[in-house]
Write an enzyme that holds these catalytic residues in place. Sequence first.
Site, PDB file in Angstrom:
ATOM      1  N   LYS A 183       0.828  -1.155   0.011  1.00 34.92           N
ATOM      2  CA  LYS A 183      -0.053  -0.120  -0.068  1.00 34.92           C
ATOM      3  C   LYS A 183       1.043   1.091  -0.064  1.00 34.92           C
ATOM      4  CE  LYS A 183      -4.489   0.801   0.143  1.00 34.92           C
ATOM      5  NZ  LYS A 183      -5.641   0.281  -0.297  1.00 34.92           N
TER       6      LYS A 183
HETATM    7  P1  NAD Z   1     -13.418   7.385  -3.353  1.00 32.17           P
HETATM    8  O1  NAD Z   1     -12.439   8.582  -2.897  1.00 32.17           O
HETATM    9  O2  NAD Z   1     -13.692   7.404  -4.665  1.00 32.17           O
HETATM   10  O3  NAD Z   1     -14.654   7.715  -2.480  1.00 32.17           O
HETATM   11  C1  NAD Z   1     -14.742   7.704  -0.886  1.00 32.17           C
HETATM   12  C2  NAD Z   1     -16.066   8.250  -0.452  1.00 32.17           C
HETATM   13  O4  NAD Z   1     -16.257   8.358   0.909  1.00 32.17           O
HETATM   14  C3  NAD Z   1     -16.609   9.777  -0.986  1.00 32.17           C
HETATM   15  O5  NAD Z   1     -17.879   9.632  -1.303  1.00 32.17           O
HETATM   16  C4  NAD Z   1     -16.299  10.657   0.305  1.00 32.17           C
HETATM   17  O6  NAD Z   1     -17.190  11.704   0.116  1.00 32.17           O
HETATM   18  C5  NAD Z   1     -16.781   9.561   1.372  1.00 32.17           C
HETATM   19  N1  NAD Z   1     -16.272   9.814   2.703  1.00 32.17           N
HETATM   20  C6  NAD Z   1     -15.176  10.536   3.209  1.00 32.17           C
HETATM   21  N2  NAD Z   1     -15.207  10.903   4.242  1.00 32.17           N
HETATM   22  C7  NAD Z   1     -16.523  10.421   4.745  1.00 32.17           C
HETATM   23  C8  NAD Z   1     -17.161  10.407   5.983  1.00 32.17           C
HETATM   24  N3  NAD Z   1     -16.476  11.127   7.160  1.00 32.17           N
HETATM   25  N4  NAD Z   1     -18.337  10.367   6.038  1.00 32.17           N
HETATM   26  C9  NAD Z   1     -18.999   9.608   4.892  1.00 32.17           C
HETATM   27  N5  NAD Z   1     -18.465   9.923   3.951  1.00 32.17           N
HETATM   28  C10 NAD Z   1     -17.216  10.191   3.739  1.00 32.17           C
HETATM   29  O7  NAD Z   1     -12.749   6.132  -2.601  1.00 32.17           O
HETATM   30  P2  NAD Z   1     -13.163   4.677  -2.918  1.00 32.17           P
HETATM   31  O8  NAD Z   1     -12.340   4.211  -4.056  1.00 32.17           O
HETATM   32  O9  NAD Z   1     -14.443   4.616  -3.266  1.00 32.17           O
HETATM   33  O10 NAD Z   1     -12.664   3.847  -1.746  1.00 32.17           O
HETATM   34  C11 NAD Z   1     -13.609   3.943  -0.448  1.00 32.17           C
HETATM   35  C12 NAD Z   1     -13.124   2.853   0.497  1.00 32.17           C
HETATM   36  O11 NAD Z   1     -12.914   1.347  -0.110  1.00 32.17           O
HETATM   37  C13 NAD Z   1     -11.644   3.158   1.127  1.00 32.17           C
HETATM   38  O12 NAD Z   1     -11.717   2.427   2.315  1.00 32.17           O
HETATM   39  C14 NAD Z   1     -10.799   2.213   0.093  1.00 32.17           C
HETATM   40  O13 NAD Z   1      -9.608   2.087   0.822  1.00 32.17           O
HETATM   41  C15 NAD Z   1     -11.806   0.920  -0.202  1.00 32.17           C
HETATM   42  N6  NAD Z   1     -11.461   0.278  -1.245  1.00 32.17           N
HETATM   43  C16 NAD Z   1     -11.186   0.863  -2.642  1.00 32.17           C
HETATM   44  C17 NAD Z   1     -11.138   0.084  -3.742  1.00 32.17           C
HETATM   45  C18 NAD Z   1     -11.018   0.525  -5.028  1.00 32.17           C
HETATM   46  O14 NAD Z   1     -11.038  -0.323  -6.143  1.00 32.17           O
HETATM   47  N7  NAD Z   1     -11.656   1.896  -5.230  1.00 32.17           N
HETATM   48  C19 NAD Z   1     -10.806  -1.392  -3.544  1.00 32.17           C
HETATM   49  C20 NAD Z   1     -11.086  -1.911  -2.297  1.00 32.17           C
HETATM   50  C21 NAD Z   1     -11.126  -0.963  -1.035  1.00 32.17           C
END
Ligand code: NAD
Length: 415
Positions: free
Chosen positions: A105
Site C-alpha cells: 500500500k
Molecule cells: P473515493 O475517494 O472514490 O470515495 C470515498 C467516498 O467516501 C467519497 O464519497 C467521500 O465523500 C466519502 N467520505 C469521505 N469521508 C467521509 C465521512 N467522514 N463520512 C461519509 N463519507 C465520507 O474512494 P473509494 O475508491 O470509493 O474507496 C472507499 C473505500 O473503499 C476506502 O476504504 C478504500 O480503501 C476502499 N477500497 C477501494 C477500492 C477501489 O477499487 N477503489 C478497492 C478496495 C477497497
Amino acid sequence: MTNGPIFGAMLQEFDGAARILNLEPGIWKILTHPKRQITVSCPVQMDNGEIEVFTGYRVQYNITLGPAKGGIRYHPGVTLDEVTALAAWMTWKCAVAHIPFGGGKGGIICDPTRMSRRELEALTRRYVAEIIDAIGPEKDVPAPDVNTNDQVMAWIMDTYSMHVGHTSTAVVTGKPLELGGSLGRREATGRGVMISARESAKHLGFDISNATVAVQGFGNVGSISAQLIGELGARIVAITDWKGGVYNEKGLDLAMLNDHVRQQKTVAGFSGGTSVTNDELFALDVDILVPAALENQITMANAPSIKAKVVVEGANGPTSPDAHRHLHDRGVFVVPDILANSGGVTTSYFEWVQDRQGYFWTEKEVNDKLEAKMCEAFNAVLQTALKYRVDLRTAAYIVAISRVATVTRMRGMYA
Ligand code: NAD
C-alpha cells in the site's frame, strides 16, 4: 516496526485466527512484520512558485505469494500506521481472493482538493521517482485508492516507463482503457460488494430484490455498489458522503443522484430525499448496510444502534474490533473487507495478466471471471466459518493465513 492503532486493529484480527490455526511462533512472527516500509520526501514547486515537501510512504507487507499489490491514497490524514495496516490487509485480501500477489500500500500526506492538476501530476511523478527501485510488474504493482484515479495511474505508468526506457503497462493497474486498463475494473470493487451482498442474502434466506440498503460513501466503491445492488431490485434508501447525506424510504433515484453529484460534488442537498447524518444512516432499519468510505467508521459509539441484518464492508477497516465483536454477538452477518471488497484487486490481477500477455478480454469475460472468483472466495470463507464456528472475518483470516503460511513453509528460510 509500526505499532499504531490501525495496525493494532489488524493484529487483533490476525491473532484471533492464528490462535485457532495453532500457527507456529516462527511463522506467526514473520506474518506480523512488514517486509519493507519506505518513507520518501517529495519536493514540489507549487503554482505560486513556493516549494512544498510532501511525505509519501510505500509499504510492502508480505510478498510470499507474488509481487506486492495495493493502492495509493492521497489524503491529509495518511500515516505510516495506516499504510502498514492497509498493506497487511492487502496481503490477506489477495490470499483470500486466491490470486498470486502479496500485499502493499502507498500514501502521500496531502490535500488533493487544494491542489491543481499540475501540482498533483508533479507530486505523483516525484513520488514514483523516489520509490522507483521498489516497484515494477514483478515487484510491486500500485493501484488507485482514496483520491487517486486512472489519470494518476497513467502518470505513474508513464514516469516508470520513462525511467526503465520502455513502455511498461503492467507496473500499475486501474489505468485508462487506452493504456492497458481492463474493462470492468472501474466497477469491480462495487461488483464484488454486490456479489457479497447477494450471496449473504442467499445464505441467510432473504430475498435481495425486496431488501433495503444504506451506503456510507459515494465514491468509486459506494456509488457502484449502490448501482449494482439496486439493479438486483433492492431499494437504496440512504447514502452519505463527506459533506452530508440523503434518505428516501421509497428508494433514492440513483440516476438523478449521480447528476446531482456531478454538479455539486456531494450527495448533500439532493432534492430527491431528506438529509441524513452518518450516525442516522447507521441506525436505519435496513437489511443491508454498506460502509464504503474510510476506516474506523463503525465503533462502539454507533454499533449498538445498527439494525441491519448484513454489513458488507466495501471500505477497508470500517469496523473497529470491539464493534465487530458486538455486531457478531448480536447475530449481524458481517462480510469482512478482505472478502467483500476483493473484487477490485481480483480485477486488478486480471488487468495485470492482460497487460503481460498483451491480449485483452471482453467486459463479459472479465465480469464472468470475477463472478467465479468472488463466489469461490465467498464459499471458501463461509465453509471455513461454519467448520470452525467463527465469524466471517476470523474465517477469512484463517483462509488467508493458511495459504500464506503454507507457501512460507514450502519456500523455507533464506539466510
Ligand atoms: P473515493 O475517494 O472514490 O470515495 C470515498 C467516498 O467516501 C467519497 O464519497 C467521500 O465523500 C466519502 N467520505 C469521505 N469521508 C467521509 C465521512 N467522514 N463520512 C461519509 N463519507 C465520507 O474512494 P473509494 O475508491 O470509493 O474507496 C472507499 C473505500 O473503499 C476506502 O476504504 C478504500 O480503501 C476502499 N477500497 C477501494 C477500492 C477501489 O477499487 N477503489 C478497492 C478496495 C477497497
